[in-house]
Motif scaffolding. Structure first.
Motif, PDB file in Angstrom:
ATOM      1  N   UNK A 216       0.840  -1.192   0.000  1.00  0.00           N
ATOM      2  CA  UNK A 216       0.000   0.000   0.000  1.00  0.00           C
ATOM      3  C   UNK A 216       0.880   1.249   0.000  1.00  0.00           C
ATOM      4  N   UNK A 217       0.492   2.250  -0.767  1.00  0.00           N
ATOM      5  CA  UNK A 217       1.273   3.478  -0.877  1.00  0.00           C
ATOM      6  C   UNK A 217       1.228   4.296   0.412  1.00  0.00           C
ATOM      7  N   UNK A 218       2.317   4.995   0.660  1.00  0.00           N
ATOM      8  CA  UNK A 218       2.432   5.891   1.814  1.00  0.00           C
ATOM      9  C   UNK A 218       2.048   7.292   1.338  1.00  0.00           C
ATOM     10  N   UNK A 219       0.975   7.839   1.875  1.00  0.00           N
ATOM     11  CA  UNK A 219       0.451   9.143   1.466  1.00  0.00           C
ATOM     12  C   UNK A 219       1.069  10.257   2.315  1.00  0.00           C
ATOM     13  N   UNK A 220       1.539  11.300   1.670  1.00  0.00           N
ATOM     14  CA  UNK A 220       2.050  12.473   2.375  1.00  0.00           C
ATOM     15  C   UNK A 220       1.119  13.649   2.176  1.00  0.00           C
TER      16      UNK A 220
ATOM     17  N   UNK B 109      -8.747   7.358   4.967  1.00  0.00           N
ATOM     18  CA  UNK B 109      -8.933   6.111   5.707  1.00  0.00           C
ATOM     19  C   UNK B 109     -10.227   5.420   5.285  1.00  0.00           C
ATOM     20  N   UNK B 110     -11.317   6.190   5.218  1.00  0.00           N
ATOM     21  CA  UNK B 110     -12.609   5.612   4.834  1.00  0.00           C
ATOM     22  C   UNK B 110     -12.562   5.051   3.417  1.00  0.00           C
ATOM     23  N   UNK B 111     -11.889   5.768   2.507  1.00  0.00           N
ATOM     24  CA  UNK B 111     -11.801   5.317   1.127  1.00  0.00           C
ATOM     25  C   UNK B 111     -11.022   4.024   0.984  1.00  0.00           C
TER      26      UNK B 111
ATOM     27  N   UNK C  76     -13.030   1.183   2.333  1.00  0.00           N
ATOM     28  CA  UNK C  76     -14.099   0.822   1.404  1.00  0.00           C
ATOM     29  C   UNK C  76     -13.557  -0.067   0.297  1.00  0.00           C
ATOM     30  N   UNK C  77     -12.401   0.311  -0.256  1.00  0.00           N
ATOM     31  CA  UNK C  77     -11.797  -0.479  -1.332  1.00  0.00           C
ATOM     32  C   UNK C  77     -11.390  -1.864  -0.835  1.00  0.00           C
ATOM     33  N   UNK C  78     -10.843  -1.912   0.376  1.00  0.00           N
ATOM     34  CA  UNK C  78     -10.361  -3.176   0.946  1.00  0.00           C
ATOM     35  C   UNK C  78     -11.472  -3.987   1.627  1.00  0.00           C
TER      36      UNK C  78
ATOM     37  N   UNK D 224      -8.269  -2.247   8.135  1.00  0.00           N
ATOM     38  CA  UNK D 224      -7.145  -1.797   7.313  1.00  0.00           C
ATOM     39  C   UNK D 224      -6.935  -0.302   7.518  1.00  0.00           C
ATOM     40  N   UNK D 225      -5.705   0.092   7.818  1.00  0.00           N
ATOM     41  CA  UNK D 225      -5.372   1.504   7.993  1.00  0.00           C
ATOM     42  C   UNK D 225      -4.216   1.879   7.079  1.00  0.00           C
ATOM     43  N   UNK D 226      -4.408   2.883   6.214  1.00  0.00           N
ATOM     44  CA  UNK D 226      -3.339   3.298   5.306  1.00  0.00           C
ATOM     45  C   UNK D 226      -2.235   4.036   6.049  1.00  0.00           C
ATOM     46  N   UNK D 227      -1.061   4.071   5.431  1.00  0.00           N
ATOM     47  CA  UNK D 227       0.063   4.791   6.019  1.00  0.00           C
ATOM     48  C   UNK D 227      -0.006   6.243   5.561  1.00  0.00           C
TER      49      UNK D 227
END
Length: 202
Positions: free
Chosen positions: A1-5, A23-25, A28-30, A35-38
């Motif tokens: 998963x990509x790290x968003x800045x 986070x919500x998006x 939703x996809x996953x 699941x928590x994005x970086x």
């Protein structure tokens, strides 16, 4: 998963909305709330940025936000974005100052408008956004009309009420105006205008 800045603090409420929406998006996809994005946030002082823009010191804005983007890159971010329309006045200059790929609100909003088949949109923003053509020129070049406030409303700075901006509404059919203000998360990792109904008739 990509790290968003995220270059945030432009203003704080919008930054929080971006954080929650990403986070919500992703969840939703996953199809999972586990699941928590970086995400990394580099907050800036929006009043310092506005002061630079008041002086039309665009190189200073580019340097200030370019440094923020570089901080995110050194922190491991794979790509970055800015929580507001206003800094996109100097988007190209900021991108030249950093190796971190940046997402453009203008480009993403235009792509979403084209996807929806919109032909006439309204733009709300700070006085800096209203007095520059970085948004309108891109849309007009694509054959989409852009409407902005006129008279004293356009000459004064919009109130810094980012939460209310994020609730700006739009209509998407038959020539009605779509008001583009704050962005919302899109599952394809893009950023689009937030639309939720008919605009105020005033």
């Amino acid at each position: 998963m990509k790290h968003v800045g995220i270059i945030g603090g432009i203003g704080p409420e919008a930054t929080m909305d971006y954080y929650r929406a990403i986070i919500a998006g992703v969840q939703q996809v996953k199809h999972s709330t586990a699941v928590l994005p970086k995400i990394s946030i580099r907050s800036i002082d929006m009043y310092r940025m506005f002061s630079m823009l008041d002086r039309e010191d665009y190189p200073a804005v580019e340097a200030y936000l370019g440094d923020a983007a570089e901080d995110l890159r050194h922190g491991g971010a794979d790509f970055g974005l800015m929580c507001g329309n206003t800094p996109h006045i100097v988007f190209d200059g900021i991108q030249r100052r950093t190796a971190l790929p940046l997402l453009s609100i203008v480009t993403s909003a235009l792509q979403e408008a084209q996807r929806r088949g919109l032909h006439r949109l309204g733009l709300l923003g700070t006085k800096f956004t209203m007095h520059h053509d970085f948004f309108t020129s891109a849309f007009q070049a694509a054959g989409i009309a852009m409407v902005t406030p006129e008279g004293p409303t356009r000459s004064s700075s919009m109130p810094v009420s980012w939460t209310s901006w994020s609730k700006a509404s739009c209509a998407t059919r038959h020539g009605r105006c779509c008001w583009v203000s704050s962005p919302a998360w899109s599952p394809n990792m893009g950023w689009t205008a937030s639309c939720s109904g008919a605009p105020n008739s005033r």
